[in-house]
Design a protein around this motif. Structure first.
Motif, PDB file in Angstrom:
ATOM      1  N   ASP A 125      19.830  11.218  45.884  1.00 36.11           N
ATOM      2  CA  ASP A 125      18.637  11.978  45.536  1.00 36.11           C
ATOM      3  C   ASP A 125      18.804  12.790  44.256  1.00 36.11           C
ATOM      4  OD1 ASP A 125      20.096  14.211  46.331  1.00 36.11           O
ATOM      5  OD2 ASP A 125      18.782  14.714  47.995  1.00 36.11           O
ATOM      6  N   GLY A 131      21.285  17.475  50.960  1.00 34.84           N
ATOM      7  CA  GLY A 131      20.658  16.352  50.285  1.00 34.84           C
ATOM      8  C   GLY A 131      21.526  15.121  50.321  1.00 34.84           C
ATOM      9  N   ILE A 172      13.564  10.260  40.886  1.00 33.63           N
ATOM     10  CA  ILE A 172      14.700  11.015  41.413  1.00 33.63           C
ATOM     11  C   ILE A 172      14.964  12.287  40.586  1.00 33.63           C
ATOM     12  CG2 ILE A 172      16.462   9.804  40.046  1.00 33.63           C
ATOM     13  CD1 ILE A 172      18.178   9.760  42.657  1.00 33.63           C
TER      14      ILE A 172
END
Length: 182
Positions: A44, A110, A74
């Motif tokens: 990510d 994340g 992204i």
């Protein structure tokens, strides 16, 4: 903690770009695209040095397809002391302490963080022990000259082999981790 993964296409003799930033020798085909989709679906964040960022930002916004969508959507972080702005969609610019900022990124919740190209940034990350995995796509070509991915460092880094994938095109993808992170 999030993983920081270096992903680069390199020649057999270790260059990630030829003279004049030439990457026309990269073997790119459907099997490699599928590998990229599989290995980067949990990513990510992308981080870049200035030169790679400028090349990517000039190329991807006008492209189409899954990889272009991925690259354009992204979160991206560019480390540079000379850039005044970073205008590519979803990009943050940092000009401070790379090791400190990357450590903060890794500590956040994340997915995986990837570095593409960016040999100088990679050297800094290696020096500070921030890389969790190296993914190298060895292309079946010897360039003879160009920009080496690994520019040398102060310390030897022993690696543990994690995976090898050989594509029909002759590209061999190697995954390694520093032995201290087994």
């Amino acid at each position: 903690m999030r993983k920081l993964i270096i992903w680069d296409m390199v020649s057999v003799d270790g260059f990630f770009e030829g003279p004049d930033r030439d990457i026309s020798w990269f073997v790119f085909e459907e099997e490699l695209e599928n590998y990229i989709r599989e290995t980067q679906e949990n990513a990510d964040t992308l981080i870049f040095g200035r030169v790679t960022y400028e090349l990517m930002a000039a190329y991807w916004p006008s492209e189409q397809g899954w990889i272009a969508d991925f690259m354009n959507k992204i979160e991206k972080v560019v480390f540079s002391r000379t850039l005044k702005s970073a205008d590519w969609n979803n990009t943050k610019l940092f000009n401070g302490n790379v090791a400190e900022e990357v450590s903060k990124l890794k500590a956040r919740d994340g997915g995986d963080i990837f570095v593409f190209g960016s040999a100088d940034l990679t050297a800094t990350l290696m020096e500070h022990g921030l890389i969790d995995e190296y993914h190298l796509g060895i292309n079946p070509v010897i360039l003879g000259k160009g920009t080496p991915l690994f520019k040398g460092g102060q310390n030897r880094i022993r690696l543990k082999h994690l995976e090898t994938k050989t594509l029909k095109s002759g590209v061999v993808i190697l995954h390694y981790a520093p032995q201290s992170r087994q």
